[in-house]
Design an enzyme around this catalytic site. Structure first.
Site, PDB file in Angstrom:
ATOM      1  N   HIS A 188      -7.743 -14.485  19.446  1.00 12.76           N
ATOM      2  CA  HIS A 188      -7.404 -13.700  18.247  1.00 12.76           C
ATOM      3  C   HIS A 188      -6.173 -14.341  17.640  1.00 12.76           C
ATOM      4  O   HIS A 188      -5.141 -14.458  18.301  1.00 12.76           O
ATOM      5  CB  HIS A 188      -7.121 -12.248  18.620  1.00 12.76           C
ATOM      6  CG  HIS A 188      -6.654 -11.406  17.473  1.00 12.76           C
ATOM      7  ND1 HIS A 188      -7.381 -11.293  16.300  1.00 12.76           N
ATOM      8  CD2 HIS A 188      -5.549 -10.640  17.308  1.00 12.76           C
ATOM      9  CE1 HIS A 188      -6.726 -10.486  15.463  1.00 12.76           C
ATOM     10  NE2 HIS A 188      -5.608 -10.088  16.056  1.00 12.76           N
ATOM     11  N   GLY A 224      -9.125  -9.609  13.252  1.00 11.33           N
ATOM     12  CA  GLY A 224      -8.474 -10.320  12.158  1.00 11.33           C
ATOM     13  C   GLY A 224      -9.297 -10.448  10.901  1.00 11.33           C
ATOM     14  O   GLY A 224      -8.889 -11.159   9.975  1.00 11.33           O
ATOM     15  N   GLU A 265     -14.080  -7.965  17.795  1.00 13.29           N
ATOM     16  CA  GLU A 265     -13.115  -6.909  18.097  1.00 13.29           C
ATOM     17  C   GLU A 265     -12.378  -6.459  16.839  1.00 13.29           C
ATOM     18  O   GLU A 265     -11.185  -6.695  16.671  1.00 13.29           O
ATOM     19  CB  GLU A 265     -12.119  -7.441  19.130  1.00 13.29           C
ATOM     20  CG  GLU A 265     -11.218  -6.406  19.752  1.00 13.29           C
ATOM     21  CD  GLU A 265     -10.235  -7.083  20.689  1.00 13.29           C
ATOM     22  OE1 GLU A 265      -9.110  -7.373  20.244  1.00 13.29           O
ATOM     23  OE2 GLU A 265     -10.602  -7.349  21.851  1.00 13.29           O
ATOM     24  N   PRO A 266     -13.087  -5.807  15.924  1.00  9.55           N
ATOM     25  CA  PRO A 266     -12.436  -5.376  14.677  1.00  9.55           C
ATOM     26  C   PRO A 266     -11.598  -4.131  14.885  1.00  9.55           C
ATOM     27  O   PRO A 266     -11.935  -3.242  15.666  1.00  9.55           O
ATOM     28  CB  PRO A 266     -13.636  -5.071  13.772  1.00  9.55           C
ATOM     29  CG  PRO A 266     -14.677  -4.579  14.741  1.00  9.55           C
ATOM     30  CD  PRO A 266     -14.495  -5.401  15.992  1.00  9.55           C
ATOM     31  N   GLY A 267     -10.500  -4.051  14.174  1.00 12.39           N
ATOM     32  CA  GLY A 267      -9.704  -2.832  14.119  1.00 12.39           C
ATOM     33  C   GLY A 267      -9.601  -2.397  12.674  1.00 12.39           C
ATOM     34  O   GLY A 267     -10.329  -1.527  12.200  1.00 12.39           O
ATOM     35  N   ARG A 268      -8.717  -3.067  11.958  1.00 10.49           N
ATOM     36  CA  ARG A 268      -8.489  -2.774  10.541  1.00 10.49           C
ATOM     37  C   ARG A 268      -9.777  -2.831   9.737  1.00 10.49           C
ATOM     38  O   ARG A 268     -10.007  -2.023   8.826  1.00 10.49           O
ATOM     39  CB  ARG A 268      -7.468  -3.793  10.015  1.00 10.49           C
ATOM     40  CG  ARG A 268      -6.807  -3.445   8.705  1.00 10.49           C
ATOM     41  CD  ARG A 268      -5.653  -4.401   8.457  1.00 10.49           C
ATOM     42  NE  ARG A 268      -6.109  -5.772   8.384  1.00 10.49           N
ATOM     43  CZ  ARG A 268      -5.961  -6.560   7.325  1.00 10.49           C
ATOM     44  NH1 ARG A 268      -5.375  -6.094   6.242  1.00 10.49           N
ATOM     45  NH2 ARG A 268      -6.369  -7.802   7.335  1.00 10.49           N
ATOM     46  N   ARG A 304       3.295   0.344   6.667  1.00 11.29           N
ATOM     47  CA  ARG A 304       2.863  -1.023   6.352  1.00 11.29           C
ATOM     48  C   ARG A 304       3.625  -1.652   5.178  1.00 11.29           C
ATOM     49  O   ARG A 304       4.002  -2.827   5.257  1.00 11.29           O
ATOM     50  CB  ARG A 304       1.356  -1.073   6.066  1.00 11.29           C
ATOM     51  CG  ARG A 304       0.487  -0.807   7.290  1.00 11.29           C
ATOM     52  CD  ARG A 304      -0.995  -1.006   7.005  1.00 11.29           C
ATOM     53  NE  ARG A 304      -1.326  -2.421   6.958  1.00 11.29           N
ATOM     54  CZ  ARG A 304      -1.695  -3.077   5.878  1.00 11.29           C
ATOM     55  NH1 ARG A 304      -1.766  -2.444   4.706  1.00 11.29           N
ATOM     56  NH2 ARG A 304      -1.987  -4.360   5.943  1.00 11.29           N
ATOM     57  N   TYR A 308       5.559  -4.962   6.278  1.00 13.52           N
ATOM     58  CA  TYR A 308       4.898  -6.215   5.928  1.00 13.52           C
ATOM     59  C   TYR A 308       4.918  -6.538   4.437  1.00 13.52           C
ATOM     60  O   TYR A 308       4.402  -7.574   4.029  1.00 13.52           O
ATOM     61  CB  TYR A 308       3.414  -6.174   6.354  1.00 13.52           C
ATOM     62  CG  TYR A 308       3.154  -5.738   7.766  1.00 13.52           C
ATOM     63  CD1 TYR A 308       3.795  -6.344   8.840  1.00 13.52           C
ATOM     64  CD2 TYR A 308       2.246  -4.714   8.029  1.00 13.52           C
ATOM     65  CE1 TYR A 308       3.531  -5.944  10.142  1.00 13.52           C
ATOM     66  CE2 TYR A 308       1.977  -4.310   9.331  1.00 13.52           C
ATOM     67  CZ  TYR A 308       2.621  -4.928  10.385  1.00 13.52           C
ATOM     68  OH  TYR A 308       2.367  -4.530  11.658  1.00 13.52           O
ATOM     69  N   CYS A 336      15.984   9.335   3.549  1.00 12.40           N
ATOM     70  CA  CYS A 336      17.342   8.886   3.232  1.00 12.40           C
ATOM     71  C   CYS A 336      17.455   7.427   3.666  1.00 12.40           C
ATOM     72  O   CYS A 336      18.108   7.087   4.658  1.00 12.40           O
ATOM     73  CB  CYS A 336      18.352   9.767   3.958  1.00 12.40           C
ATOM     74  SG  CYS A 336      20.048   9.401   3.505  1.00 12.40           S
TER      75      CYS A 336
END
Length: 420
Positions: A188, A224, A265-268, A304, A308, A336
């Site tokens: 990955h 990815g 192996e997908p996540g997003r 995020r 990023y 704050c």
């Protein structure tokens, strides 16, 4: 109606979701998740990287649609079991992937017999001492990486992840000392890689599998896969990517004389486009040339952008049907903290978003927010974490209740009387 105006999510009026669940609230469209799992069906195994969104209802939904699961902590193993995944099977319903074992994780994988994908030589020794004669897979760092941000690049010499490709021989020697069979290889290189860089993984995996030898029965393509956050961003050509892996598979099968299983192996990729964060606009103000829409969600809710410089499309939920002009705005939260801005580039540079004119009390939707949203949320500024809602078959399900004030301080203790 303007694409920047939104009246419904997953077929349900946004006004109804706000009435029933309040704000800020994450809403996930189960149909989108199911579509993404089906899109990856050419691969033998779709293994969901639950760190992207580990809500139990989401895990259960993925399980019901045929996706297996990856866990990166003892807590994620516990979540997978609670969501109905069996600890063992063929292919393994749960795989533990990490660069270290903490004590809890090692105990759980040993107790339940959960397969391990090792990302460091020390893990091999620690596992081998408890499970001699077993098997494992190796996560290998191929020496290169790529991602939508340097912080999501998981390959190359600046990444902590995986067994360094030049030390694979040492890792195999450690496995042999414990009579551990290395049954698979996993690569990955980063979240948000493009097809050109992902294709490099295929060639690297083939060479690594040949170096390991015929004990290899599984190759994991990792994750990815890119997600189109902006208009015009390319979508993933899953069929083209699978053909690359299938070619490698066939060559290895011919070499080794047995079948090779290809996992992805997908996540997003599975959950990002399914997610929406609904927030209420609580203030609108001018600061020099800038107009700020300030909402009741902050980077404690969605991190995020501040982490990023990640882009998320946004829309306004109108309170009436009148015409709306559009103008450039900055969208920020209640914290704050000067960095509490949703419209920013990597490095913290504020940018503008073109949005319809809005009024205080109306609502803003941050879209494509299903991945690395709630799971990275916090109680910074003592803000309660939001509710989560999963919509399936046209019905909203409260997948997580909003935290209460009591939840915020649960487990904390005052000093005993008389302390000074």
């Amino acid at each position: 109606m303007s694409a920047r105006l939104r009246l419904e999510i997953a077929g349900i009026p946004v006004a109804d979701l706000i009435r029933d669940f309040g704000t800020p609230t994450y809403v996930y469209d189960g149909a989108v998740i199911a579509e993404r799992i089906a899109q990856l069906s050419p691969f033998d195994v779709v293994r969901y990287a639950q760190k992207a969104n580990s809500n139990l209802a989401v895990l259960d939904w993925c399980r019901r649609h045929g996706a297996l699961v990856d866990a990166v902590s003892a807590g994620e193993i516990h979540r997978a079991l609670a969501a109905g995944y069996e600890p063992t099977g063929d292919p393994p319903p749960i795989v533990y992937t990490a660069d270290i074992f903490d004590a809890d994780a090692l105990e759980l994988v040993v107790r339940h017999g959960i397969p391990v994908n090792c990302g460091s030589p020390d893990m091999i020794d620690q596992y081998g001492e408890r499970m001699p004669g077993g098997e494992l897979t190796l996560r290998v760092n191929p020496g290169f990486g790529h991602g939508h941000s340097q912080k999501t690049n998981t390959g190359g010499e600046q990444s902590k992840h995986g067994v360094w490709h030049e030390t694979l021989g040492e890792a195999l020697e450690r496995a042999a000392r414990h009579r551990l069979a290395v049954s698979g290889v996993h690569l990955h290189i980063g979240s948000g890689a493009d097809l050109e860089h992902l294709a490099l993984v295929v060639g690297a995996a083939e060479q690594l599998a040949l170096e390991i030898g015929s004990s290899v029965h599984t190759i994991s393509a990792g994750g990815g896969l890119p997600v189109p956050y902006r208009d015009g961003d390319p979508s993933m050509d899953v069929d083209a990517y699978f053909r690359l892996w299938d070619g490698t598979r066939k060559r290895l099968e011919e070499r080794f004389g047995h079948e090779i299983r290809i996992e992805i192996e997908p996540g997003r990729f599975l959950v990002a486009e399914a997610g929406f964060l609904i927030a209420e606009i609580r203030a609108i103000k001018k600061m020099g040339p800038n107009t700020f829409y300030l909402v009741d969600a902050g980077f404690n809710t969605l991190a995020r952008p501040v982490m990023y410089g990640a882009y998320h499309p946004m829309s306004i939920v109108p309170g009436d049907e009148g015409p709306r002009s559009e103008h450039d705005v900055v969208v920020g939260g209640p914290l704050c903290e000067s960095g509490d801005i949703f419209t920013q580039e990597e490095g913290g540079y504020v940018r503008h978003e073109r949005l319809p004119e809005a009024r205080v009390g109306e609502h803003l939707v941050i879209e494509k927010a299903g991945a690395y949203g709630f799971v990275m949320s916090s109680n910074y500024n003592s803000k309660p974490q939001p509710a989560e809602v999963l919509v399936t078959e046209g019905k909203p399900h409260l997948a997580r209740a909003r935290q209460s004030a009591e939840d915020l301080i649960r487990g904390e203790r005052l000093l005993p009387d008389g302390s000074s």
